[in-house]
Design a protein around this motif. Structure first.
Motif, PDB file in Angstrom:
ATOM      1  N   PRO A 115      41.714  81.055   7.670  1.00 11.99           N
ATOM      2  CA  PRO A 115      40.868  79.872   7.771  1.00 11.99           C
ATOM      3  C   PRO A 115      41.075  79.139   9.096  1.00 11.99           C
ATOM      4  CG  PRO A 115      42.524  79.622   6.038  1.00 11.99           C
ATOM      5  CD  PRO A 115      42.720  80.958   6.637  1.00 11.99           C
ATOM      6  N   PHE A 116      40.038  78.474   9.546  1.00 10.77           N
ATOM      7  CA  PHE A 116      40.158  77.632  10.726  1.00 10.77           C
ATOM      8  C   PHE A 116      39.158  76.491  10.633  1.00 10.77           C
ATOM      9  CE2 PHE A 116      36.981  80.769  11.769  1.00 10.77           C
ATOM     10  CZ  PHE A 116      36.013  80.061  12.450  1.00 10.77           C
ATOM     11  N   PHE A 117      39.340  75.507  11.474  1.00  8.62           N
ATOM     12  CA  PHE A 117      38.458  74.349  11.475  1.00  8.62           C
ATOM     13  C   PHE A 117      37.503  74.436  12.652  1.00  8.62           C
ATOM     14  CE2 PHE A 117      42.135  72.880   9.108  1.00  8.62           C
ATOM     15  CZ  PHE A 117      41.528  72.269   8.031  1.00  8.62           C
ATOM     16  N   SER A 118      36.321  73.930  12.453  1.00  6.66           N
ATOM     17  CA  SER A 118      35.308  73.905  13.496  1.00  6.66           C
ATOM     18  C   SER A 118      34.754  72.487  13.573  1.00  6.66           C
ATOM     19  CB  SER A 118      34.190  74.881  13.146  1.00  6.66           C
ATOM     20  OG  SER A 118      33.106  74.720  14.012  1.00  6.66           O
ATOM     21  N   THR A 119      34.513  72.011  14.766  1.00  5.54           N
ATOM     22  CA  THR A 119      33.924  70.686  14.902  1.00  5.54           C
ATOM     23  C   THR A 119      32.468  70.819  15.280  1.00  5.54           C
ATOM     24  OG1 THR A 119      34.614  70.538  17.196  1.00  5.54           O
ATOM     25  CG2 THR A 119      36.075  69.555  15.562  1.00  5.54           C
ATOM     26  N   SER A 120      31.661  69.965  14.709  1.00  8.69           N
ATOM     27  CA  SER A 120      30.235  69.915  15.012  1.00  8.69           C
ATOM     28  C   SER A 120      29.898  68.438  15.178  1.00  8.69           C
ATOM     29  CB  SER A 120      29.438  70.538  13.871  1.00  8.69           C
ATOM     30  OG  SER A 120      28.070  70.359  14.090  1.00  8.69           O
ATOM     31  N   GLY A 121      29.712  67.998  16.402  1.00 12.75           N
ATOM     32  CA  GLY A 121      29.547  66.569  16.633  1.00 12.75           C
ATOM     33  C   GLY A 121      30.840  65.887  16.274  1.00 12.75           C
ATOM     34  N   ASN A 122      30.772  64.910  15.394  1.00 12.32           N
ATOM     35  CA  ASN A 122      31.993  64.236  14.955  1.00 12.32           C
ATOM     36  C   ASN A 122      32.387  64.663  13.543  1.00 12.32           C
ATOM     37  OD1 ASN A 122      30.014  62.979  13.548  1.00 12.32           O
ATOM     38  ND2 ASN A 122      30.518  60.906  14.171  1.00 12.32           N
ATOM     39  N   ARG A 123      31.822  65.793  13.062  1.00 10.96           N
ATOM     40  CA  ARG A 123      32.138  66.286  11.726  1.00 10.96           C
ATOM     41  C   ARG A 123      33.107  67.463  11.825  1.00 10.96           C
ATOM     42  NH1 ARG A 123      26.759  67.483   8.601  1.00 10.96           N
ATOM     43  NH2 ARG A 123      27.121  69.364   9.785  1.00 10.96           N
ATOM     44  N   LEU A 124      33.982  67.546  10.882  1.00  7.58           N
ATOM     45  CA  LEU A 124      34.945  68.634  10.816  1.00  7.58           C
ATOM     46  C   LEU A 124      34.571  69.513   9.634  1.00  7.58           C
ATOM     47  CD1 LEU A 124      37.628  69.669  12.043  1.00  7.58           C
ATOM     48  CD2 LEU A 124      38.794  68.313  10.316  1.00  7.58           C
ATOM     49  N   ILE A 127      31.552  76.326   4.841  1.00  5.82           N
ATOM     50  CA  ILE A 127      31.807  75.484   3.683  1.00  5.82           C
ATOM     51  C   ILE A 127      31.245  74.090   3.949  1.00  5.82           C
ATOM     52  CG2 ILE A 127      33.603  74.609   2.146  1.00  5.82           C
ATOM     53  CD1 ILE A 127      33.497  77.684   2.272  1.00  5.82           C
ATOM     54  N   MET A 128      30.649  73.467   2.934  1.00  9.61           N
ATOM     55  CA  MET A 128      30.071  72.133   3.098  1.00  9.61           C
ATOM     56  C   MET A 128      31.162  71.092   3.342  1.00  9.61           C
ATOM     57  SD  MET A 128      26.974  71.724   0.376  1.00  9.61           S
ATOM     58  CE  MET A 128      27.789  72.348  -1.072  1.00  9.61           C
ATOM     59  N   THR A 129      30.811  70.078   4.105  1.00  6.30           N
ATOM     60  CA  THR A 129      31.712  68.946   4.290  1.00  6.30           C
ATOM     61  C   THR A 129      31.704  68.107   3.014  1.00  6.30           C
ATOM     62  OG1 THR A 129      30.003  67.484   5.154  1.00  6.30           O
ATOM     63  CG2 THR A 129      31.186  68.849   6.766  1.00  6.30           C
ATOM     64  N   THR A 130      32.653  67.200   2.908  1.00  7.32           N
ATOM     65  CA  THR A 130      32.698  66.302   1.753  1.00  7.32           C
ATOM     66  C   THR A 130      31.408  65.501   1.656  1.00  7.32           C
ATOM     67  OG1 THR A 130      35.098  66.149   1.972  1.00  7.32           O
ATOM     68  CG2 THR A 130      34.018  64.449   0.662  1.00  7.32           C
ATOM     69  N   GLN A 131      30.883  65.036   2.787  1.00  8.80           N
ATOM     70  CA  GLN A 131      29.644  64.262   2.778  1.00  8.80           C
ATOM     71  C   GLN A 131      28.464  65.101   2.307  1.00  8.80           C
ATOM     72  OE1 GLN A 131      29.344  60.790   3.470  1.00  8.80           O
ATOM     73  NE2 GLN A 131      27.494  61.312   2.334  1.00  8.80           N
ATOM     74  N   GLU A 132      28.417  66.361   2.717  1.00 10.24           N
ATOM     75  CA  GLU A 132      27.334  67.247   2.275  1.00 10.24           C
ATOM     76  C   GLU A 132      27.395  67.498   0.768  1.00 10.24           C
ATOM     77  OE1 GLU A 132      26.590  69.825   6.353  1.00 10.24           O
ATOM     78  OE2 GLU A 132      28.240  70.392   5.027  1.00 10.24           O
ATOM     79  N   VAL A 133      28.599  67.670   0.243  1.00 12.44           N
ATOM     80  CA  VAL A 133      28.765  67.835  -1.206  1.00 12.44           C
ATOM     81  C   VAL A 133      28.308  66.564  -1.919  1.00 12.44           C
ATOM     82  CG1 VAL A 133      30.429  68.131  -3.088  1.00 12.44           C
ATOM     83  CG2 VAL A 133      30.619  69.530  -1.022  1.00 12.44           C
ATOM     84  N   ALA A 134      28.724  65.404  -1.417  1.00 12.70           N
ATOM     85  CA  ALA A 134      28.335  64.130  -2.025  1.00 12.70           C
ATOM     86  C   ALA A 134      26.818  63.952  -2.013  1.00 12.70           C
ATOM     87  CB  ALA A 134      29.010  62.973  -1.294  1.00 12.70           C
TER      88      ALA A 134
END
Length: 75
Positions: free
Chosen positions: A2-11, A20-27
């Motif tokens: 696994p690794f992290f990717s940044t897109s704008g100010n989202r991780l 994988i969806m961000t927490t905000q996308e899931v919400a």
């Protein structure tokens, strides 16, 4: 691995080439489906098939393992 990717100010968490969806996308999806009354979509799309749900001691359901048991618990 696994690794992290940044897109704008989202991780975002990336694993095995799956986005994988961000927490905000899931919400946002959860809220959208709740507004539609699409409870089955919530369980099918936003929960892991091996999720667990634990209740307080003394409850009829101590622990539900897997979406089949969690769905039964919700009836």
């Amino acid at each position: 691995m696994p690794f992290f990717s940044t897109s704008g100010n989202r991780l975002k968490f990336i694993y095995q080439n799956q986005n994988i969806m961000t927490t905000q996308e899931v919400a946002n999806k959860f809220y959208e489906y709740m507004q539609q009354g699409a409870f089955d979509k919530i369980y099918a799309e936003l929960y892991s098939t091996d999720a667990t749900s634990e209740e307080a001691p003394g409850s009829d359901w101590g622990k539900a393992s897997g979406m089949t048991e969690i769905h039964e618990k919700g009836k």
